[in-house]
Every structure is written in structure tokens, then in C-alpha cells.
Design an enzyme around this catalytic site. Structure first.
Site: not given
Ligand code: GLU
Length: 494
Positions: A257-259
Site C-alpha cells: 500500500s501507498k497509504r
């Protein structure tokens, strides 16, 4: 490596968001190759996408690199003789090479409006073609485009991809990749605001900065043929390219995930370097772990020092297939690295965490506590709640029900505490004397040690789970221990 010439390797992030572990892994590999060959690790900020520019990102990035110990030799803040190292400071340089490409017929001006481009894209997709540009302006004669540009008409500059044939590019991890030119777009090199796109700036900069090895995420592999055409058109020798495997999420399904996300139990899955730092991951554990996300020395060696990793790293052993992130493994590494620290060093690392949690800890006291928790710590941030009761005179009120051990009743607690108090009042507060005294006291009352210890632990620490009892009591000291037992007995008699 194929040769051991000093490598000039750059990490070239776009400052659009916080420094992610995916970027950190790339930066680490860049650093390793530079250090191994006695070359240079260069930090270049690729900020040509002004729409996505995030002013906090650069500071976050620099702090993250420094935390991981990835000190760069050249680049932003460090300086060097190939600067500027921020792309928006290099616009004149790009202009020069744009002119060269236009003059040589390898690029052309495009006057299509964004509305037209969107319509072309739509139509192509409806016809089942790849999205892209129909090369409408490619046929315009250069004198005409020059005149229109001079008259102030807005334009972009596009790469003139050869109309036929194919291009073969070489990747140090994946080998040769051949792509038909018909599959490539006439990519925009210069946007209508005069700022280059990533594709153009990256090639110009890597060449002018004499970069020998480009390591970057696999997502850039598809851009590599375009970049290779640019090298050819500009008459430049390309560096070695290595596209690093994607990092998958722990489930191994999809990209990491980027978050940051929270698990149903509330635990956080960090993805930004600053969060790992705040949670109390050690840079040396992260360094070792990150090195192994996509690379291995052999099939078994896991723990390696920074110097060992620098000496052993090789692109040949970077895996082409994706690697999954493994928080459990990283936690395991962190625990091991915590245990490898000296008590002094661990104390110094813990101090800011403990203070940030609101505990007025002094270093001397913490030095005595550290050995009690070192074996059980996974993250530095876990220390505060394990040791808060060592500080301050009195305990905050705790649940008296915690005092009662299994198989006993609340009525059994006061006699245990009284007995413990009497013994503790007369013995010396060192590990051996405490162990002997308390064990004997339990036996005298016909209780198991565990049953006897629980009320003592809860009365002095305020919790059922605390560091080992004898060491804990020794650090608390006789005066505090007796007072806390008295206070508990008083609460019980209320
Ligand atoms: N600026 C690009 C990024 O942030 C770097 C790609 C490259 O290293 O060429 O992903």
C-alpha cells in the site's frame, strides 16, 4: 557487478508524498552499489510535476534517508560539481537539449489542445487501440511550427518515435527486452509550460551527472524503451539499468500500500519511513531487512552488518520476481537488533521515546531499567508503558481486583502483602536477597511463588504484567516499595 569501477548511482525521487519503504529500498540499493565500488551516491529531486509537488515531501525524504544512515555524497543540501540537483533548477539545461532534438528532427512541436488529445484518446480506446496520441502534428513542417511558436501559440514538444522496427533494451536483472516501436507513444518531452516531463529530464540528468547505474522500481520498465530512444537520439551512451522488483503487500496479493492502514485490532501497518522511526524500529534493523526485500546473499544468511551487506550486494542476486513485505520478519529483526545493543546504547535510544510518552525519565534511572526490558522489547515505543511505574513516587490508582491471584480470594491479599512487607523491610534490595526472601515468604504461607508474587507485583507496579520482579523491586528501592505496599493496604482497608 560486472566490473568494479566506482559507480555513480542516483536516487531520484519525485517529492509528491512521504518517503515510502519502497523508495527506501531503492535508495538503499543505490547506496550499497555506490559504497561497494567506492563511487558516489547522489540525491536528485525530480520535481518537474508541479501539480503533484508536496512541499513537505523533501524534508521528509532527507530525514528518512538520514535516519536509515543513507548519507549521500552529492545532491540536494550536499552540493557537488554536477548540480543543480533539483530539476526545476535545471530548466536552461533542458532547453538546450530540446533545441538539439528539434534541430536534428528527433522531436517535434505539438499544438493539439487538451480537448483534442482527450477526444483522440477516447476514440482510440473505443476502437480497441492503446490510448495515446495520433501523431497529428508530427507532419507539420518545422518552419511552420517555429512560426506558430514564435507567434505565442501554446505547444508541447514530443519525441519522434521511429515509425517502424523495434528497440531492444538491456536490464541488469531481467536481461534483454524487445519492444516494437509501434507500441510506443510519441511521449511529451516538454510540457506547454516549458517544464520537461520526467522522461526527458531523467535522461538528460543521468547523462550529465555521469550516472553509471540507474536502479529504479519495476514500474519504470515500460518507460525504458523511450529513454533508450532518447539516448540514441542525443548520441549518448546509456548507463546500466536495473528495474527492481515490486514490493507486494504481506498477503502477497497486490502492491504494498501507498497509504498506512490499520488492522481490525487497531494496529498500524506503517509504510512511511518516518512512521517506522516513530514506532521505534531501529535503523540497523530496517537496513538489514530492507536489503533482503528483493535481494539475498545466499539462501540462508539473514543477519548481516552494514559493512557485510555493502561487501556482498550484487545486482545478480536481485530477484526479478516481486517480494512480499513481511512485518513479522521485520519485527523479529528489530527485536534481535535491540538485544544486540549495549545497555548504554539502548538506553540512549529509549530515552526520547520514554520522554515523548510523558515520562520524566532521567538517564541514570533508565540505565538500571533497560536490562529488565531489553529481552522483551520488539519496538522502542513499547518501552514507555512497560516502565512508567518506575517514575513518580506514587502509583496512579489501579484496579484492586488485579491483586487477587488465581485460586485465591480478595481476603487472601492483605495477609500476603503484610507478610511481603515484613520480609522486604528487613532484607537488602539486591536480586539474590530478594529472590531468597520472597520465595521463603511464599513457602512459609504455603503458597506457590506465582501466587505470592502477584499481589506484590501489582501493589508495587500497578499492573499484572511487569518486568522481572526481583530486578524491578531492586530498581524501585526499598522506600518506594514499602510505601506502595502500605498505600495498597490502606486502599484495601477503606
Ligand atoms: N522520479 C522517479 C520516481 O520518483 C524516479 C524514477 C527513476 O529513478 O528514474 O519514481
Amino acid at each position: 557487478m560486472t566490473d568494479n569501477q566506482p559507480a555513480r548511482v542516483r536516487y531520484a525521487p519525485s517529492p509528491t508524498g512521504y518517503f515510502h519503504v519502497g523508495g527506501a529500498r531503492t535508495a538503499l540499493y543505490d547506496y550499497l552499489l555506490a559504497r561497494q565500488t567506492g563511487g558516489a551516491f547522489i540525491l536528485r529531486v525530480e520535481d518537474t510535476d508541479q501539480k503533484r509537488f508536496n512541499p513537505e515531501a523533501v524534508a521528509d525524504l532527507l530525514a528518512g534517508l538520514r535516519f536509515l544512515g543513507l548519507e549521500w555524497d552529492e545532491g540536494v543540501e550536499a552540493g557537488g560539481s554536477y548540480g543543480p540537483y533539483t530539476q526545476t533548477g535545471r530548466l536552461d539545461i533542458y532547453r538546450k537539449y530540446t533545441k538539439q532534438l528539434l534541430d536534428d528532427g528527433y522531436a517535434y512541436r505539438c499544438f493539439c489542445s487538451s480537448e483534442r488529445l482527450a477526444a483522440v484518446n477516447d476514440a482510440r480506446q473505443k476502437a480497441g487501440q492503446n490510448p495515446g496520441y495520433d501523431r497529428h502534428c508530427r507532419r507539420l513542417a518545422p518552419p511552420e511550427t517555429e512560426a506558430r511558436a514564435a507567434a505565442g501559440e501554446s505547444f508541447t514538444v514530443r519525441l519522434k518515435v521511429p515509425p517502424a522496427g523495434s528497440i531492444t533494451v538491456h536490464d541488469a536483472i531481467r536481461g534483454a527486452v524487445t519492444v516494437k516501436n509501434s507500441q510506443l507513444n510519441d511521449a511529451v518531452l516538454i510540457k506547454s509550460n516549458g517544464i520537461p516531463t520526467y522522461h526527458f529530464a531523467v535522461v538528460v540528468d543521468d547523462h550529465l551527472m555521469e550516472i553509471t547505474h540507474v536502479m529504479r522500481g519495476e514500474e519504470w520498465l515500460s518507460s525504458y524503451p523511450l529513454h533508450a530512444h532518447l539516448y540514441n537520439f542525443l548520441g549518448w551512451e546509456p548507463p546500466v539499468f536495473a528495474h527492481l522488483p515490486v514490493i507486494l503487500n504481506p498477503a502477497g496479493k497486490g502492491k504494498m500500500s501507498k497509504r498506512e492502514t490499520r488492522a481490525p485490532d487497531g494496529s498500524l501497518y506503517p509504510v512511511f519511513v518516518h512512521t517506522f522511526k516513530e514506532m521505534g524500529y531501529l535503523p540497523e534493523a530496517m537496513f538489514n531487512y530492507l536489503a533482503l526485500v528483493g535481494w539475498s546473499y545466499d539462501d540462508k544468511t539473514e543477519f548481516m552488518t552494514r559493512e557485510e551487506i555493502i561487501g556482498r550486494f550484487s545486482l545478480k542476486r536481485v530477484n526479478a520476481s516481486p517480494a512480499a513485505w513481511n512485518y513479522d520478519k521485520l519485527n523479529h529483526f528489530n527485536g534481535i537488533y535491540i538485544r544486540r545493543l549495549s545497555v548504554e546504547a539502548l538506553t540512549d535510544r529509549l530515552l526520547p521515546f520514554v520522554r515523548r510518552a510523558g515520562i520524566q525519565a532521567d538517564r541514570d534511572t533508565l540505565l538500571k531499567i533497560t536490562p529488565l526490558i531489553q529481552e522483551r522489547l520488539t519496538l522502542l515505543s513499547e518501552a514507555a508503558e512497560k516502565i512508567d511505574f518506575f517514575f513518580g513516587d506514587d502509583l496512579p490508582p489501579f484496579d484492586l481486583a488485579l491483586l487477587t491471584p488465581k485460586k485465591l480470594t480478595p481476603a487472601d491479599v492483605p495477609p500476603i502483602l503484610q507478610k511481603a512487607r515484613a520480609v522486604l523491610a528487613r532484607i537488602e534490595f539486591n536480586h539474590d536477597a530478594l529472590a531468597a526472601g520472597l520465595k521463603q515468604a511464599a513457602a512459609d504461607m504455603g503458597l506457590k511463588a506465582g501466587q505470592f508474587f502477584q499481589p506484590v507485583r501489582v501493589a508495587t507496579c500497578g499492573k499484572k504484567v511487569a518486568p522481572p520482579l526481583y530486578g524491578t523491586l531492586a530498581v524501585l528501592g526499598k522506600e518506594t516499595v514499602l510505601r506502595r505496599i502500605d498505600q495498597t493496604l490502606a486502599r484495601l482497608s477503606e
